[in-house]
Design a protein around this motif. Structure first.
Motif, PDB file in Angstrom:
ATOM      1  N   ASP A  30       0.539  -1.409   0.084  1.00 39.09           N
ATOM      2  CA  ASP A  30      -0.416   0.408  -0.330  1.00 39.09           C
ATOM      3  C   ASP A  30       1.030   1.569   0.300  1.00 39.09           C
ATOM      4  N   TRP A  31       1.787   1.183   0.701  1.00 33.95           N
ATOM      5  CA  TRP A  31       3.087   2.598   1.153  1.00 33.95           C
ATOM      6  C   TRP A  31       3.515   2.538  -0.155  1.00 33.95           C
ATOM      7  N   ALA A  32       3.554   1.942  -1.274  1.00 34.71           N
ATOM      8  CA  ALA A  32       3.774   2.598  -2.564  1.00 34.71           C
ATOM      9  C   ALA A  32       3.542   3.055  -3.679  1.00 34.71           C
ATOM     10  N   SER A  33       2.053   3.696  -3.379  1.00 29.47           N
ATOM     11  CA  SER A  33       1.099   4.664  -3.653  1.00 29.47           C
ATOM     12  C   SER A  33       1.689   6.137  -3.351  1.00 29.47           C
ATOM     13  N   TRP A  34       1.736   5.929  -1.478  1.00 29.14           N
ATOM     14  CA  TRP A  34       2.288   7.006  -0.948  1.00 29.14           C
ATOM     15  C   TRP A  34       2.938   8.272  -1.863  1.00 29.14           C
ATOM     16  N   PRO A  35       3.042   9.286  -1.588  1.00 30.63           N
ATOM     17  CA  PRO A  35       3.747  10.453  -2.349  1.00 30.63           C
ATOM     18  C   PRO A  35       5.130  10.189  -1.749  1.00 30.63           C
ATOM     19  N   LEU A  36       6.113  10.261  -2.226  1.00 29.86           N
ATOM     20  CA  LEU A  36       7.134   9.930  -1.429  1.00 29.86           C
ATOM     21  C   LEU A  36       7.777  11.119  -0.189  1.00 29.86           C
ATOM     22  N   SER A  37       7.139  12.914  -0.101  1.00 32.57           N
ATOM     23  CA  SER A  37       6.704  13.018   0.992  1.00 32.57           C
ATOM     24  C   SER A  37       6.132  12.400   1.978  1.00 32.57           C
ATOM     25  N   ARG A  38       5.009  12.089   1.963  1.00 34.82           N
ATOM     26  CA  ARG A  38       4.483  10.837   3.339  1.00 34.82           C
ATOM     27  C   ARG A  38       5.425  10.063   3.664  1.00 34.82           C
ATOM     28  N   ARG A  39       6.214   9.200   2.537  1.00 36.88           N
ATOM     29  CA  ARG A  39       6.996   8.204   3.128  1.00 36.88           C
ATOM     30  C   ARG A  39       7.660   8.901   3.764  1.00 36.88           C
ATOM     31  N   CYS A  40       8.725   9.914   3.640  1.00 45.73           N
ATOM     32  CA  CYS A  40       9.598  10.597   4.258  1.00 45.73           C
ATOM     33  C   CYS A  40       9.661  10.420   5.712  1.00 45.73           C
ATOM     34  N   SER A  41       7.988  11.539   5.803  1.00 45.79           N
ATOM     35  CA  SER A  41       7.775  12.065   6.769  1.00 45.79           C
ATOM     36  C   SER A  41       7.289  10.327   8.144  1.00 45.79           C
ATOM     37  N   VAL A  42       6.860   9.480   7.677  1.00 47.13           N
ATOM     38  CA  VAL A  42       6.382   8.005   8.185  1.00 47.13           C
ATOM     39  C   VAL A  42       7.724   7.632   8.855  1.00 47.13           C
ATOM     40  N   ALA A  43       9.119   7.206   7.822  1.00 50.87           N
ATOM     41  CA  ALA A  43      10.425   7.471   7.584  1.00 50.87           C
ATOM     42  C   ALA A  43      11.235   7.701   9.033  1.00 50.87           C
ATOM     43  N   LYS A  44      11.145   8.838   9.070  1.00 52.86           N
ATOM     44  CA  LYS A  44      11.763   9.715  10.660  1.00 52.86           C
ATOM     45  C   LYS A  44      11.405   9.912  11.268  1.00 52.86           C
ATOM     46  N   LYS A  45      10.167   9.202  11.807  1.00 50.08           N
ATOM     47  CA  LYS A  45       8.509   9.231  12.511  1.00 50.08           C
ATOM     48  C   LYS A  45       9.649   8.046  13.173  1.00 50.08           C
ATOM     49  N   LEU A  46       9.803   6.311  12.204  1.00 52.70           N
ATOM     50  CA  LEU A  46       9.805   5.250  12.892  1.00 52.70           C
ATOM     51  C   LEU A  46      11.336   5.051  13.049  1.00 52.70           C
ATOM     52  N   LEU A  47      12.036   6.422  12.996  1.00 51.92           N
ATOM     53  CA  LEU A  47      13.762   6.236  12.900  1.00 51.92           C
ATOM     54  C   LEU A  47      14.315   6.884  14.388  1.00 51.92           C
ATOM     55  N   ARG A  48      13.154   7.878  14.814  1.00 49.48           N
ATOM     56  CA  ARG A  48      13.057   8.623  15.984  1.00 49.48           C
ATOM     57  C   ARG A  48      12.805   7.862  17.243  1.00 49.48           C
ATOM     58  N   GLU A  49      11.431   6.872  16.630  1.00 51.67           N
ATOM     59  CA  GLU A  49      11.377   5.318  17.848  1.00 51.67           C
ATOM     60  C   GLU A  49      11.999   4.723  17.974  1.00 51.67           C
ATOM     61  N   ALA A  50      12.778   4.394  16.631  1.00 56.45           N
ATOM     62  CA  ALA A  50      13.970   3.716  17.448  1.00 56.45           C
ATOM     63  C   ALA A  50      15.319   3.992  18.313  1.00 56.45           C
TER      64      ALA A  50
END
Length: 559
Positions: free
Chosen positions: A364-384
């Motif tokens: 599903d995430w393959a269809s997201w805008p790149l900006s949204r994917r980058c935002s989610v990725a940064k959040k995941l790294l912060r949580e880690a």
């Protein structure tokens, strides 16, 4: 009356097709109007020094290319990538499709003149399964559903318990734990080639010594024999005097060069020193070759996937959030458009639409805008626990190649710019690279996996918990269960759904980051015959080739 499931019907259909072509000769087919060159000596660039010529100790493309000439299993692939008989000449299955019996060619011989027997296959497969061999290919027997294969691999049962036996000198029997729709195509894999027992055991302990495949010792049953080996320079093979189908082979000598520099490969090809280049061509040179030598630029649609594997058992990639973040921020379309212009296809899954029985379903995430994917990725790294004051740091390993280096630089820059990751690039020679990946001595590393047979399971099985080739060290009972359900599926649609679920799980847990499905591009001289552009298996058997009289042929072919 026996009622067959969908996959069983496929097996029966395959048996009928195979019987209809059971006596097809897999060798060079020279059209009657073609005039052959006086000298039949082929030069191919293999791209890297082979890791080993022991089929139980190696599983890379350079090794497979050479072993397909030196050894022969029950089946081969022809020049279109279709399965054809090798040592096997006839076969049949029991009513429940769990017991397969193969009649072997009585005329098949080892290079020392000994007959090739069913006992040779029994010895080789038992050696493959024996944990003392430490083979990275041993799980292939489990994927075949061979009886007791997993227990033998674990040392819980002796190798003699493996579901293979010789019923006679030239009769081999396999016992499966359940029917397998694509069994015959699996039997062409080099890991299943027979070995000459006396030679292996004379020049080693039969398991972990490598002296048996030295030039002075090697005994093979393939169409070619090993004549010389200059490490990091070349291997020379000559036409076998004892090969059962020698009358239909043409090339007298084939030289495999070990040139890892793609630019040098191209230059030596253009100088007339190489007839077939390696299948990696740098982008800028490829574009020029499209204009300058389009008729010599061949493309083969490979059943393969490439990208990066993440060691799930070592920090920082034992945290799924970190793996997800790296996958999310990569713009695969841009990578393929900018760095891979030779027909490669964007990959979000291991399998592509080229693979039989599979329909691509992107996450599903393959269809997201790149900006949204980058935002989610940064959040995941912060949580880690990774942020500006504690950036993500890791080493990215890749084998020596201009193409691989360009891609590694681009991908690492993306991770730095979008996630603040500090990536150290580590380039290694092929044999060292393979050894480190299999031993888990890495954090992130390039991968390129060819499918050994045309079924979704060929690539997905690489990440099973029991797979000896699972160099991402991924362990998931859910993933394993989806693959098991696919084997038991009553319909093609249900089987495809199981594979899609397995792919969806991989996209979520990201033990590997698929980037593209491969296209193999080679420069091939116009006087080389016997090739077919439709071949997706990325294997070239020298026995299928021949050289023609041609004005562009160098003088060495007109003596």
């Amino acid at each position: 009356m026996l009622t067959l499931r969908w996959c069983d019907r496929v097996v029966y259909w395959g048996i009928l097709v195979m019987f209809s072509r059971a006596y097809t000769l897999s060798a060079a087919v020279v059209p009657p109007e073609v005039s052959l060159a006086t000298v039949q000596q082929l030069v191919i660039n293999n791209g890297a020094e082979v890791q080993s010529l022991d089929p139980h100790k190696s599983h890379g493309a350079p090794e497979m290319s050479v072993m397909c000439d030196l050894l022969e299993g029950l089946f081969n692939f022809d020049n279109q990538g279709q399965i054809v008989p090798g040592v096997a000449v006839r076969w049949h299955a029991s009513a429940d499709l769990k017991v397969w019996t193969f009649d072997l060619r009585p005329e098949a011989r080892w290079s020392n003149g000994d007959p090739v027997t069913a006992a040779d296959f029994v010895y080789s497969w038992r050696r493959l399964a024996n944990p003392a061999t430490r083979s990275p290919c041993a799980s292939y027997l489990t994927e075949m559903q061979l009886v007791n294969s997993e227990a033998v691999r674990r040392g819980e049962q002796p190798p003699e318990a493996l579901g293979i036996q010789a019923l006679g000198t030239h009769t081999l029997q396999l016992s499966l734990s359940q029917p397998l729709a694509y069994l015959l195509s699996m039997l062409a894999n080099p890991a299943l080639y027979p070995l000459h027992q006396r030679t292996v055991e004379r020049y080693g302990n039969g398991y972990d010594e490598d002296k048996w495949y030295a030039v002075s010792h090697f005994v093979g049953n393939g169409a070619y024999c090993l004549r010389s080996w200059v490490v990091n320079e070349k291997l020379l093979l000559t036409r076998s005097e004892t090969y059962w189908n020698r009358a239909h082979t043409v090339i007298e000598r084939v030289t495999y060069l070990t040139i890892g520099d793609e630019v040098v490969d191209i230059r030596r090809y253009q100088a007339g020193e190489i007839d077939i280049t390696h299948y990696l061509l740098p982008t800028e040179h490829y574009l020029a070759l499209q204009r300058q030598q389009p008729n010599e630029l061949w493309h083969f649609p490979a059943l393969s996937v490439a990208g990066y594997r993440l060691n799930t058992q070592r920090a920082p990639f034992n945290d799924v959030r970190v793996r997800q973040a790296l996958s999310l921020v990569l713009d695969r379309e841009a990578i393929v458009d900018q760095f891979l212009v030779q027909g490669e296809q964007v990959a979000y899954t291991l399998n592509s639409q080229r693979v039989a029985g599979f329909k691509v379903a992107r996450p599903d995430w393959a269809s997201w805008p790149l900006s949204r994917r980058c935002s989610v990725a940064k959040k995941l790294l912060r949580e880690a626990g990774y942020h500006q004051h504690n950036p993500l740091r890791f080493r990215l390993l890749y084998n020596m190649s201009e193409v691989h280096e360009q891609l590694a630089v681009a991908v690492s820059d993306t991770w730095k710019n979008r996630l603040g990751a500090e990536v150290t690039l580590d380039q290694q020679e092929w044999k060292v690279f393979l050894a480190n990946c299999l031993a888990g001595e890495y954090q992130a590393a390039r991968f390129s996996w060819p499918a050994g047979y045309n079924d979704p399971a060929a690539l997905l099985n690489m990440l099973q918990s029991t797979s000896s080739g699972n160099s991402a060290f991924y362990r998931s009972q859910v993933f394993d269960r989806w693959l098991e359900q696919a084997l038991q599926a009553p319909t093609a649609a249900e089987r495809c759904r199981c594979y899609q679920q397995a792919e969806r799980l991989l996209a979520e847990e990201a033990p590997v980051i698929p980037l593209y499905h491969g296209m193999r591009s080679r420069l091939i001289k116009p006087y080389v015959g016997g090739l077919d552009r439709r071949n997706p298996m990325n294997l070239i058997y020298t026995k299928d080739l021949y050289l023609t009289q041609h004005p562009q042929a160098p003088s060495r072919y007109r003596q």
